[in-house]
Design a protein around this motif. Structure first.
Motif, PDB file in Angstrom:
ATOM      1  N   TYR A   1       0.958  -1.145  -0.001  1.00 28.18           N
ATOM      2  CA  TYR A   1       0.060  -0.102  -0.077  1.00 28.18           C
ATOM      3  C   TYR A   1       1.072   1.300  -0.180  1.00 28.18           C
ATOM      4  O   TYR A   1       0.884   2.308  -0.614  1.00 28.18           O
ATOM      5  CB  TYR A   1      -0.964   0.206   1.185  1.00 28.18           C
ATOM      6  CG  TYR A   1      -2.130  -1.014   1.201  1.00 28.18           C
ATOM      7  CD1 TYR A   1      -3.299  -0.750   0.333  1.00 28.18           C
ATOM      8  CD2 TYR A   1      -1.990  -2.366   1.785  1.00 28.18           C
ATOM      9  CE1 TYR A   1      -4.197  -1.570   0.182  1.00 28.18           C
ATOM     10  CE2 TYR A   1      -2.881  -3.049   1.732  1.00 28.18           C
ATOM     11  CZ  TYR A   1      -4.345  -2.712   0.852  1.00 28.18           C
ATOM     12  OH  TYR A   1      -5.219  -3.665   0.770  1.00 28.18           O
TER      13      TYR A   1
ATOM     14  N   LYS B   1      -4.035  -6.826  -2.593  1.00 31.97           N
ATOM     15  CA  LYS B   1      -4.890  -5.968  -1.680  1.00 31.97           C
ATOM     16  C   LYS B   1      -5.083  -6.783  -0.364  1.00 31.97           C
ATOM     17  O   LYS B   1      -6.027  -7.372  -0.450  1.00 31.97           O
ATOM     18  CB  LYS B   1      -6.125  -5.529  -2.295  1.00 31.97           C
ATOM     19  CG  LYS B   1      -6.076  -4.529  -3.524  1.00 31.97           C
ATOM     20  CD  LYS B   1      -7.099  -4.468  -4.373  1.00 31.97           C
ATOM     21  CE  LYS B   1      -6.991  -3.844  -5.591  1.00 31.97           C
ATOM     22  NZ  LYS B   1      -8.239  -3.529  -6.501  1.00 31.97           N
TER      23      LYS B   1
ATOM     24  N   GLU C   1     -12.823   1.743  -0.097  1.00 33.91           N
ATOM     25  CA  GLU C   1     -12.028   0.720  -0.842  1.00 33.91           C
ATOM     26  C   GLU C   1     -12.077   1.291  -2.379  1.00 33.91           C
ATOM     27  O   GLU C   1     -10.908   0.943  -2.947  1.00 33.91           O
ATOM     28  CB  GLU C   1     -12.780  -0.487  -0.376  1.00 33.91           C
ATOM     29  CG  GLU C   1     -12.510  -1.180   0.784  1.00 33.91           C
ATOM     30  CD  GLU C   1     -13.231  -2.384   1.012  1.00 33.91           C
ATOM     31  OE1 GLU C   1     -14.072  -2.735   0.165  1.00 33.91           O
ATOM     32  OE2 GLU C   1     -12.749  -3.070   2.162  1.00 33.91           O
TER      33      GLU C   1
ATOM     34  N   TYR D   1      -9.285   3.674  -3.130  1.00 35.29           N
ATOM     35  CA  TYR D   1      -7.881   3.051  -3.310  1.00 35.29           C
ATOM     36  C   TYR D   1      -7.768   2.487  -4.769  1.00 35.29           C
ATOM     37  O   TYR D   1      -6.718   2.636  -5.529  1.00 35.29           O
ATOM     38  CB  TYR D   1      -7.425   2.148  -2.266  1.00 35.29           C
ATOM     39  CG  TYR D   1      -6.041   1.411  -2.464  1.00 35.29           C
ATOM     40  CD1 TYR D   1      -4.961   2.171  -2.029  1.00 35.29           C
ATOM     41  CD2 TYR D   1      -5.901   0.234  -2.754  1.00 35.29           C
ATOM     42  CE1 TYR D   1      -3.808   1.661  -2.317  1.00 35.29           C
ATOM     43  CE2 TYR D   1      -4.790  -0.399  -3.396  1.00 35.29           C
ATOM     44  CZ  TYR D   1      -3.441   0.309  -2.852  1.00 35.29           C
ATOM     45  OH  TYR D   1      -2.174  -0.219  -2.943  1.00 35.29           O
ATOM     46  N   ASP D   2      -8.869   1.855  -5.160  1.00 36.30           N
ATOM     47  CA  ASP D   2      -8.813   1.199  -6.220  1.00 36.30           C
ATOM     48  C   ASP D   2      -8.576   2.323  -7.471  1.00 36.30           C
ATOM     49  O   ASP D   2      -7.896   2.124  -8.467  1.00 36.30           O
ATOM     50  CB  ASP D   2     -10.282   0.432  -6.591  1.00 36.30           C
ATOM     51  CG  ASP D   2     -10.374  -0.724  -5.914  1.00 36.30           C
ATOM     52  OD1 ASP D   2      -9.269  -1.231  -5.551  1.00 36.30           O
ATOM     53  OD2 ASP D   2     -11.625  -1.286  -5.732  1.00 36.30           O
TER      54      ASP D   2
END
Length: 386
Positions: free
Chosen positions: A23, A52, A371, A374-375
């Motif tokens: 990350y 992930k 989420e 982040y994608d």
């Protein structure tokens, strides 16, 4: 080129090495590409892909491949280079790299202007002398549905309970996914949770535990608080009462351990992300993610949220340090929320303030939004405002 405060470019092109493609490493990569598209960025990571890892519990519903981003894909998307290698990181070695501005290993010599160490922290593993014990590392290579499905099918008619050890966020998320998986596929095994504390999710406000444990009751999950795991052999788990030391056995077809992360090989950094070795900052070596402890007011929690923020900050400060002004930004990020999934449509979390607890579908929607953020970052779209 996007605008970066206090950054007046000096050199036109930098050679930057990122050790670790988790990350923090990928947050740094996307930030560097955003503000300096011509930078030569090399990622050194022993894996062939980014994983992930915070989504692994979802592999009881989705394929593991959904959580994998091959480094070859990232190379094409961001123009970086990936080298598949694992490096031994020691303070003396890092000091030598700082002096040489070069990493040498195997037959490779990699000169750099800046180095970012973002090697993460591995999941804590325990000695296992039986096939009846799984850990987080097992789910990194095999989807939960496949791993558990094959094991239970191979056990024939055994209906003994499945024991989950660890009531932290990871353990709780796996716990609920496993219960729902067993019910969907009509396995008759019950599930129990073993926790050394007196409640689950003890790093969060009490309302987290209250909600999660109430849902555990609804799903008929057995709970053994104040209990230590001492081993699993064949169809028996060995436990010890925390307060009395009494050891006893219970039937158990399988134990799944979630013992947290190993806090080894953590490196100190100043408030700007520059690594500290022998009480001195290394100006051209930065560190971010779970392997870092920043000497600042920002959060050093070993979470994906903190890793992303540290990675982005380190990347910005690398560029600022390479510029004409060299005005660096201190790390001040504090967690703005945390959500724990309790299955496919349920969750508990807090937002903005720790005591602002959200439950049920509302918490789950917040988790999905975070989420998705982040994608988007992995596609080159940065929506992180703070």
């Amino acid at each position: 080129m996007a605008f970066l405060p206090f950054y007046v470019p000096g050199r036109k092109q930098l050679k930057i090495i990122i050790i670790g493609g988790g990350y923090a490493g990928l947050a740094a990569l996307t930030t560097l590409v955003r503000y300096m598209p011509d930078a030569e960025v090399t990622i050194v990571d022993p894996r062939t892909h980014h994983l992930k890892i915070t989504h692994l519990h979802e592999t009881f519903r989705y394929p593991l491949s959904d959580l994998i981003v091959p480094f070859t894909e990232l190379e094409q998307r961001f123009g970086c280079r990936h080298i598949c290698a694992e490096l031994l990181l020691e303070e003396a070695t890092l000091q030598q790299w700082q002096n040489d501005k070069c990493i040498a290993f195997d037959d490779l010599s990699l000169p750099f202007d800046y180095l970012l160490v973002a090697s993460g922290a591995p999941a804590r593993d325990m000695d296992r002398n039986t096939d009846c014990i799984f850990g987080l590392n097992d789910f990194m290579v095999t989807a939960g549905s496949e791993l558990l499905g094959k094991y239970l099918a191979g056990e024939g008619s055994r209906k003994d309970p499945i024991s989950i050890i660890g009531g932290g966020a990871t353990g709780i998320q796996f716990l609920f996914e496993i219960v729902h998986f067993l019910r969907r596929h009509k396995f008759e095994n019950r599930v129990r949770l073993i926790e050394s504390g007196n409640r689950v999710l003890k790093q969060f406000p009490d309302r987290f535990a209250d909600y999660a444990q109430s849902r555990m009751v609804d799903l008929e999950i057995d709970f053994c608080p104040d209990t230590y795991f001492r081993g699993q052999q064949d169809n028996v788990i060995l436990l010890e009462e925390k307060n009395t030391g009494r050891q006893y056995e219970l039937p158990s077809s399988l134990s799944i351990l979630f013992a947290g992360k190993q806090q080894q090989n953590q490196f100190a950094a100043n408030a700007f992300g520059q690594m500290i070795v022998n009480h001195r900052s290394l100006p051209h070596i930065f560190v971010a993610g779970d392997c870092s402890i920043y000497q600042s007011f920002g959060s050093n929690a070993m979470t994906a949220q903190s890793a992303v923020r540290k990675g982005k900050l380190a990347a910005r400060n690398i560029l600022r340090h390479s510029g004409l002004l060299r005005i660096l930004e201190p790390y001040m990020h504090h967690d703005i929320g945390y959500v724990v999934s309790l299955g496919s449509a349920d969750a508990v979390g807090w937002l903005a303030l720790e005591h602002n607890v959200v439950t049920g579908i509302a918490a789950y929607v917040i988790k999905e939004i975070v989420e998705a953020q982040y994608d988007l970052l992995l596609t080159g779209i940065d929506t992180y405002l703070i």
